[in-house]
Scaffold this active site. Structure first.
Site, mmCIF file in Angstrom:
data_model
loop_
_atom_site.group_PDB
_atom_site.id
_atom_site.type_symbol
_atom_site.label_atom_id
_atom_site.label_comp_id
_atom_site.label_asym_id
_atom_site.label_seq_id
_atom_site.Cartn_x
_atom_site.Cartn_y
_atom_site.Cartn_z
ATOM 1 N N PHE A 281 0.821 -1.217 0.000
ATOM 2 C CA PHE A 281 0.000 0.000 0.000
ATOM 3 C C PHE A 281 0.852 1.264 0.000
ATOM 4 O O PHE A 281 1.753 1.424 0.827
ATOM 5 C CB PHE A 281 -0.903 -0.012 1.236
ATOM 6 C CG PHE A 281 -1.811 1.195 1.364
ATOM 7 C CD1 PHE A 281 -2.978 1.291 0.615
ATOM 8 C CD2 PHE A 281 -1.495 2.231 2.228
ATOM 9 C CE1 PHE A 281 -3.814 2.394 0.730
ATOM 10 C CE2 PHE A 281 -2.331 3.343 2.349
ATOM 11 C CZ PHE A 281 -3.490 3.415 1.603
ATOM 12 N N ASP A 535 -17.934 -10.706 4.122
ATOM 13 C CA ASP A 535 -17.615 -9.607 5.028
ATOM 14 C C ASP A 535 -18.720 -8.562 4.966
ATOM 15 O O ASP A 535 -19.591 -8.599 4.096
ATOM 16 C CB ASP A 535 -16.253 -8.992 4.650
ATOM 17 C CG ASP A 535 -16.207 -8.573 3.194
ATOM 18 O OD1 ASP A 535 -16.939 -7.646 2.839
ATOM 19 O OD2 ASP A 535 -15.449 -9.192 2.399
ATOM 20 N N GLU A 615 -37.054 -39.749 -0.604
ATOM 21 C CA GLU A 615 -36.292 -38.497 -0.477
ATOM 22 C C GLU A 615 -37.066 -37.318 -1.073
ATOM 23 O O GLU A 615 -37.040 -36.206 -0.544
ATOM 24 C CB GLU A 615 -34.924 -38.639 -1.160
ATOM 25 C CG GLU A 615 -33.947 -39.494 -0.366
ATOM 26 C CD GLU A 615 -32.678 -39.833 -1.168
ATOM 27 O OE1 GLU A 615 -31.630 -40.031 -0.532
ATOM 28 O OE2 GLU A 615 -32.748 -39.913 -2.415
#
Ligand code: GLA
Length: 733
Positions: A281, A535, A615
């Site tokens: 950065f 996130d 099922e």
């Protein structure tokens, strides 16, 4: 007022319903952090600070006679650089004169009603009656660099959002090499770190370790928040449990490279620094320019981890997720990925949808492989044009057929990527992240588009908008299937390449902002090889995220357990897949796969035509059960009744409606053992005096009895059996 500033004493106090956060501006205009914890009213906590002549802790200029005053020992709200605080810094920079120093002194405080916004970045939001903003302005007099610390105080939610803005008010350029969102110095206490590490197919595995006299770092340098670490962590007292004890959470609202550092200093205080990673950065601030960090959400409770999770769940749902879908029941979907992988035609998809509709499924999602020359994962990314030859029909006619069944239609895209041989890759080599003269590293045989380049964002906006305008698409699965290498942007000069990672994220957010605003009715599901970008930044745009590419129900117990610490259950995409499982080869009962998938946004990921009749009947009843349970998953409180990370014979969890009228308990037996004892569980969160009927035997108990005496379950034998128990309030006549 949740924010108080006493100009005489220099005390600044933030109040939420149950917590207090106190700062102090001292005579030197240094901003101290005094306290973050349970509410203590307006008490002046300065006497708790101590000053001592600590060897090798230096004094700021002009203070050499008072050897007890050192930035090395003062708990601070944000650090400067190079001035004798030797702990992990919040900022690193190079001034125009070549020095690496910054000395921030307090200038003023400003109060703004409502919640601050962060330009170009996702952030929490709230009405004026829900939140107040405090801006603290500090300055480095020598260079003119100004630091604005932003605080969003959400009183009822018990959350304090923080971010920082750096403004170059000087006359020369400054290069930032690190600019954290926040620094939080906890002067006292012993802390343990709970964090969520992992890998592809095994995300968010909870690990709890004591902090030591070292720096513990959680980070991603992958260009995405990643499977490896999650930008959420908790500090807890050693005695904190699910139901008791102090804990403090920190969650970044950011989806790119991040770093969270935890340091116990030589004097025993604890420092937390969180923000964009300083890996690679470097950001140049020309005079007049500013840099805004992403946001970090702090929350605190003295009532244990379950309460902390509840605070984050509610906060994200109410103040971070923006989608019109956030409080709505999600359609039960079927996704064809594990049913067909790349091997499908339009007819095959239609037949899967037809069977699914018959059993009650509401939406058909067409996954990877419908576009360009995409018959495997070697080609095609970037060419978002329907492959009619493969489908045997147009996309719109397939959608019409599926809709005529009474189903909605959803589609997979992976816009941030490009396959080297694709039309887009050939036409725009400069749009690919790649350094001059080098062959870029591939991963899943694909390259990354430079979303830091506005031309790329505009292009993707056009292509995706056209897709959504021309076709009636109710849902988009937005994937991102590799991490970044060769991060060189051809849209930036060579001396500004340190901006490329973050500019990429700003481009992604800009694109998502445009598309989610233009198509507000579309349900977006995030994905990055499963949960590789799970996130709060992504949740701002996507109300749900595919939790993991591992659909094995037993592995999902741990993955969903870890994810639940910070993120709401309804945000976790969770599907029933085939047995034996494609990722692990493990066989589990159909019912167990249903129980586990119902703890999130529920769906199927297999060819239902291949199921037995029995099922198929289970599919019908699972969907009916999920419809009943979904209000609990959407708004209920989530109780982790066991620690899924422990090697115990079962895992159990519970949802309870906010009005405590209904709860659902799920239990998965991982190992019945020989001479088995029945499993006994204690419920949580029920009203002590209310009477509840449990669905296991139809017995009625008080809430107090269910929470203290508990329930004894029938013996569960065989491979991975599971139980679901509804506990419903009995209305008195
Ligand atoms: C990723 C996703 C999967 C699937 C594939 C398609 O791995 O997580 O669910 O969509 O891509 O290539």
């Amino acid at each position: 007022m949740s924010i108080q500033f006493d100009k005489t004493t220099g005390l600044i106090t933030l109040h939420t319903q149950d917590t207090t956060y106190q700062m102090w501006v001292d005579e030197q205009k240094v901003l101290h952090h005094l306290y973050y914890g349970p509410s203590v009213g307006d008490c002046d906590l300065r006497p708790l600070e101590y000053y001592t002549d600590c060897g090798f802790s230096p004094q700021p200029a002009g203070m050499s006679r008072d050897r007890t005053y050192s930035l090395d020992n003062i708990s601070q709200e944000y650090t400067g650089a190079g001035l004798g605080d030797f702990r992990v810094p919040a900022i690193q920079l190079q001034q125009a004169d070549g020095s690496h120093l910054a000395d921030f002194r307090f200038e003023r405080a400003e109060f703004v009603p409502g919640k601050y916004k962060l330009e170009g970045l996702p952030a929490s939001f709230g009405e004026e009656e829900e939140c107040e903003t405090l801006e603290l302005v500090l300055g480095d007099a020598h260079s003119g660099l100004c630091l604005v610390l932003l605080y969003g105080v959400f009183e009822k939610a018990n959350v304090i959002a923080r971010a920082a803005r750096l403004e170059n008010k000087g006359e020369k350029p400054i290069v930032l090499h690190k600019a954290a969102s926040a620094c939080l110095d906890l002067p006292f206490g012993q802390w343990e770190l709970l964090h969520f590490h992992g890998r592809h197919c095994m995300e968010r595995q909870l690990e709890r370790t004591p902090l030591s006299h070292s720096v513990q770092t959680l980070r991603s340098a992958r260009g995405a928040s990643s499977h490896h670490h999650n930008p959420f962590a908790v500090l807890a007292s050693p005695d904190t449990t699910e139901q008791t004890g102090e804990c403090l959470g920190a969650m970044l609202v950011y989806s790119g490279n991040f770093k969270m550092e935890f340091e116990v200093s030589q004097m025993g205080s604890t420092r937390l620094v969180a923000g964009i990673s300083d890996d690679f950065f470097a950001w140049t601030l020309e005079p007049g320019q500013s840099f805004t960090t992403p946001e970090v959400l702090f929350s605190y409770t003295s009532e244990g981890l379950e309460q902390l999770s509840a605070q984050y769940h509610q906060f994200l749902q109410n103040h971070v997720v923006r989608s019109s879908w956030k409080n709505k029941p999600r359609p039960v979907l079927i996704n064809n990925w594990e049913a067909t992988y790349f091997d499908f035609t339009g007819e095959k998809i239609y037949q899967i949808a037809r069977q699914a509709k018959e059993l009650g499924v509401e939406m058909m999602v067409l996954d990877d492989g419908w576009f360009g020359q995409r018959s495997n994962d070697l080609t095609g990314l970037g060419d978002w044009f329907v492959n009619e030859e493969k489908l045997g029909c147009s996309l719109s006619s397939l959608i019409t057929r599926i809709q005529s069944l009474g189903m909605k239609f959803g589609l997979w895209v992976e816009p941030e990527m490009v396959s080297p041989g694709s039309q887009l890759g050939q036409e725009h080599p400069q749009w690919v992240l790649s350094a001059p003269g080098r062959n870029p590293v591939t991963s899943r045989s694909q390259l990354v588009l430079d979303l830091g380049n506005p031309e790329v964002v505009d292009y993707l906006d056009r292509v995706l908008s056209q897709l959504l305008e021309e076709n009636d698409i109710a849902y988009i699965k937005w994937d991102m299937n590799r991490n970044m290498t060769d991060v060189y942007s051809h849209a930036l000069p060579k001396e500004r390449q340190g901006e490329a990672y973050h500019r990429y994220m700003l481009g992604v957010y800009e694109l998502l902002e445009r598309l989610t605003t233009r198509f507000p009715h579309v349900l977006f599901e995030g994905c990055a090889g499963g949960g590789g970008r799970f996130d709060a930044g992504m949740l701002h745009y996507f109300p749900q995220i595919w939790c993991s590419d591992d659909t094995d129900a037993i592995h999902r117990l741990k993955i969903q357990h870890g994810t639940s610490f910070g993120y709401p259950p309804i945000s976790m995409g969770s599907h029933v897949s085939a047995s034996p499982n494609h990722q692990t080869g493990r066989s589990t009962p159909f019912a167990t796969r249903g129980v586990v998938a119902m703890a999130g946004a529920f769906g199927y990921e297999l060819d239902l035509q291949l199921l037995t009749q029995e099922e198929k009947e289970q599919v019908r009843s699972q969907i009916a059960t999920y419809k009943r349970l979904q209000p609990l998953v959407l708004e209920g409180r989530y109780h982790r009744l066991t620690n899924a990370m422990e090697d115990s014979c079962f895992t159990a969890w519970q949802f309870t409606m906010p009005d405590k009228s209904l709860a659902a308990v799920s239990v998965v037996c991982k190992d019945p053992g020989a001479n088995p004892m029945p499993i006994h569980i204690k419920l949580r969160g029920l009203a002590a005096d209310k009477r509840y009927r449990e669905s296991l035997n139809g017995n009625v108990y008080t809430g107090a009895a269910l929470c203290h005496a508990g329930l004894t379950l029938p013996i569960m034998a065989g491979d991975y059996p599971a139980l679901q128990i509804l506990v419903e309030e009995v209305q008195e006549d």
